[in-house]
Design a protein around this motif. Structure first.
Motif, short mmCIF file in Angstrom:
data_model
loop_
_atom_site.label_atom_id
_atom_site.label_comp_id
_atom_site.label_asym_id
_atom_site.label_seq_id
_atom_site.Cartn_x
_atom_site.Cartn_y
_atom_site.Cartn_z
N ASN A 155 31.00 -6.11 -5.61
CA ASN A 155 30.29 -7.28 -6.12
C ASN A 155 30.01 -7.11 -7.60
O ASN A 155 29.53 -6.07 -8.03
CB ASN A 155 28.97 -7.47 -5.37
CG ASN A 155 28.06 -8.47 -6.07
OD1 ASN A 155 27.16 -8.09 -6.82
ND2 ASN A 155 28.30 -9.74 -5.86
N THR A 180 28.65 -9.66 -11.19
CA THR A 180 28.10 -10.95 -11.59
C THR A 180 28.47 -11.22 -13.04
O THR A 180 28.24 -10.38 -13.92
CB THR A 180 26.57 -10.98 -11.45
OG1 THR A 180 26.22 -10.71 -10.10
CG2 THR A 180 26.00 -12.34 -11.84
N GLU A 213 34.89 -16.06 -5.39
CA GLU A 213 33.43 -16.23 -5.29
C GLU A 213 32.91 -15.29 -4.21
O GLU A 213 33.52 -15.14 -3.16
CB GLU A 213 33.09 -17.64 -4.84
CG GLU A 213 33.19 -18.73 -5.85
CD GLU A 213 32.73 -20.04 -5.22
OE1 GLU A 213 31.51 -20.26 -5.08
OE2 GLU A 213 33.61 -20.85 -4.87
N ASP A 214 31.78 -14.68 -4.47
CA ASP A 214 31.24 -13.73 -3.49
C ASP A 214 30.35 -14.45 -2.48
O ASP A 214 29.14 -14.26 -2.44
CB ASP A 214 30.47 -12.62 -4.18
CG ASP A 214 30.18 -11.46 -3.23
OD1 ASP A 214 30.71 -11.47 -2.11
OD2 ASP A 214 29.43 -10.54 -3.63
N ARG A 215 30.99 -15.27 -1.65
CA ARG A 215 30.27 -15.94 -0.56
C ARG A 215 31.26 -16.36 0.50
O ARG A 215 32.39 -16.75 0.20
CB ARG A 215 29.49 -17.16 -1.07
CG ARG A 215 30.37 -18.31 -1.54
CD ARG A 215 29.58 -19.53 -1.97
NE ARG A 215 30.49 -20.61 -2.35
CZ ARG A 215 30.94 -21.54 -1.51
NH1 ARG A 215 30.56 -21.52 -0.23
NH2 ARG A 215 31.78 -22.48 -1.92
N CYS A 216 30.85 -16.24 1.74
CA CYS A 216 31.63 -16.78 2.84
C CYS A 216 31.17 -18.21 3.06
O CYS A 216 29.97 -18.45 3.28
CB CYS A 216 31.42 -15.94 4.10
SG CYS A 216 32.26 -16.63 5.56
N GLN A 252 27.46 -18.59 4.06
CA GLN A 252 27.07 -18.34 2.66
C GLN A 252 26.60 -16.90 2.39
O GLN A 252 25.88 -16.66 1.41
CB GLN A 252 25.98 -19.33 2.21
CG GLN A 252 26.26 -20.78 2.54
CD GLN A 252 27.61 -21.28 2.02
OE1 GLN A 252 28.04 -20.92 0.94
NE2 GLN A 252 28.28 -22.12 2.81
N VAL A 253 26.96 -15.95 3.25
CA VAL A 253 26.62 -14.55 2.98
C VAL A 253 27.68 -13.95 2.06
O VAL A 253 28.75 -14.52 1.86
CB VAL A 253 26.51 -13.72 4.29
CG1 VAL A 253 25.43 -14.31 5.19
CG2 VAL A 253 27.85 -13.67 5.02
N LYS A 254 27.41 -12.78 1.52
CA LYS A 254 28.31 -12.17 0.54
C LYS A 254 29.56 -11.59 1.21
O LYS A 254 29.45 -10.78 2.13
CB LYS A 254 27.59 -11.07 -0.24
CG LYS A 254 26.52 -11.59 -1.20
CD LYS A 254 25.93 -10.43 -1.98
CE LYS A 254 24.89 -10.92 -2.98
NZ LYS A 254 25.48 -11.79 -4.03
N CYS A 278 34.85 -11.23 6.26
CA CYS A 278 33.40 -11.33 6.18
C CYS A 278 32.76 -10.42 7.22
O CYS A 278 33.20 -10.34 8.38
CB CYS A 278 32.97 -12.78 6.42
SG CYS A 278 31.18 -13.02 6.37
N ILE A 333 36.86 -21.27 -1.09
CA ILE A 333 36.01 -20.80 -2.17
C ILE A 333 36.87 -20.57 -3.40
O ILE A 333 38.10 -20.49 -3.30
CB ILE A 333 35.27 -19.50 -1.79
CG1 ILE A 333 36.25 -18.44 -1.29
CG2 ILE A 333 34.18 -19.78 -0.77
CD1 ILE A 333 35.61 -17.11 -0.98
#
Length: 356
Positions: free
Chosen positions: A38, A40, A60-63, A67-69, A82, A112
């Motif tokens: 991860n 930013t 993007e770091d989201r499922c 919406q978790v990383k 995920c 995403i």
């Protein structure tokens, strides 16, 4: 996808956004191994990972399911999985596999964002802007990274401050007073300045404590008593969004930025010691020269880390002073910093125009 951006009208330089249509460094190559990482970049969480061939990808770091990383997950072949429900995504950010999908169900039509990413010079470079422009924008690059005549040292800068404080610190060579025994230069005088829409070049005349011209010269990095002041040109450049410096012919330093937020900056400071003064090096076997280069990697680590600690302390104090009283006026004598702030503003304005 548009990123949130700060307009420059009536905005303080310490609140300025970034031009997204540039290549930024988000990690070192050796930070991205078998597990997702991860990072930013200007408030955007991003997951960096390698597929089963070792190729780097960035999403993007989201499922999009819950919406978790995605960076909590793992790699399955060429897909990132995920950790929550095992949904898997390809390098385009598309859902590619769900194990519990019923026969009469289709894969979720969710996607995403993917990012243009390159692995070069031991670093992971990411382009957060318009994908169609990525190949048109020149990546700064570090030609010394693979060159056998340059010894590298890498220090990571993490500071709780806006990136402008870091750039101004790097462009203002008069702050060498701070570094005392760690100082590589002394008595700087700014004698010339060039600027255009992409860069600011400040040319100082200074004195260097180091001279790499004898077989034992590198030992000056370890033993201060061996250092002798001598005149050298000290040139520093803000090549938006990064910084480059040369001290005579012996040293070259890059500071490669990853602005995290309006009050946090990460950067990679990469110091190169040149061995070009040794004319006969090219006669040695390549394997031997590479062995010397690798064995001396990090030779300036103590020096570089010490400089970073001292600079970060001052930069973070500047940030805190601004947050406590944004209207408090600062006074500046170095004209290079006026040009630096002008370039920051123009680049952000250029990025906003492109996004719109």
């Amino acid at each position: 996808m548009k990123f949130p951006a700060f307009t420059t009208q009536n905005n303080h330089i310490r609140q300025l956004g970034i031009n997204h249509n540039c290549w930024y460094v988000v990690a070192r190559s050796n930070e991205v191994k078998t597990q997702p990482l991860n990072v930013t970049l200007w408030n955007q969480p991003i997951v960096i990972y390698r597929d089963n061939t070792g190729k780097i990808h960035a999403l993007e770091d989201r499922c999009p399911h819950r919406q978790v990383k995605l960076s909590h997950g793992q790699i399955k072949g060429n897909l990132i999985e995920c950790a929550y429900h095992g949904w898997r995504f390809n390098e385009l950010g598309e859902c590619a596999e769900v194990d519990y999908l019923a026969e009469n169900q289709k894969l979720p039509n969710c996607k995403i964002r993917s990012f243009s990413v390159k692995e070069q010079d031991g670093l992971i470079w990411l382009f957060p802007g318009d994908e169609s422009q990525a190949e048109q924008v020149i990546l700064l690059g570090l030609p010394e990274w693979e060159h056998l005549n340059y010894i590298a040292t890498v220090s990571v800068i993490n500071c709780q401050a806006h990136y402008s404080f870091l750039i101004e610190n790097l462009m203002d060579m008069y702050h060498g007073h701070l570094h005392q025994d760690l100082q590589a230069w002394a008595n700087p005088i700014l004698h010339d300045l060039d600027e255009d829409e992409h860069r600011v070049d400040a040319y100082y005349q200074a004195q260097s404590y180091y001279k790499i011209d004898k077989i034992w010269s590198v030992s000056q990095l370890f033993f201060p008593a061996l250092r002798r002041l001598h005149p050298e040109p000290l040139n520093v450049s803000y090549v938006y969004p990064h910084w480059v410096s040369t001290l005579g012919n012996d040293f070259k330093i890059y500071c490669l930025l990853c602005p995290v937020s309006v009050t946090e900056t990460k950067a990679y400071l990469i110091h190169f010691t040149s061995l070009n003064a040794f004319d006969n090096l090219h006669k040695l076997p390549v394997w031997f020269r590479r062995s010397i280069k690798n064995s001396l990697f990090g030779a300036a680590q103590k020096l570089l880390d010490g400089l970073v600690r001292q600079d970060v302390l001052m930069i973070e104090e500047e940030q805190q002073a601004y947050l406590q009283n944004p209207e408090l006026k600062s006074y500046e004598l170095n004209r290079a910093l006026v040009s630096v702030q002008r370039l920051m503003r123009s680049q952000v304005e250029k990025g906003i125009r492109n996004e719109n």
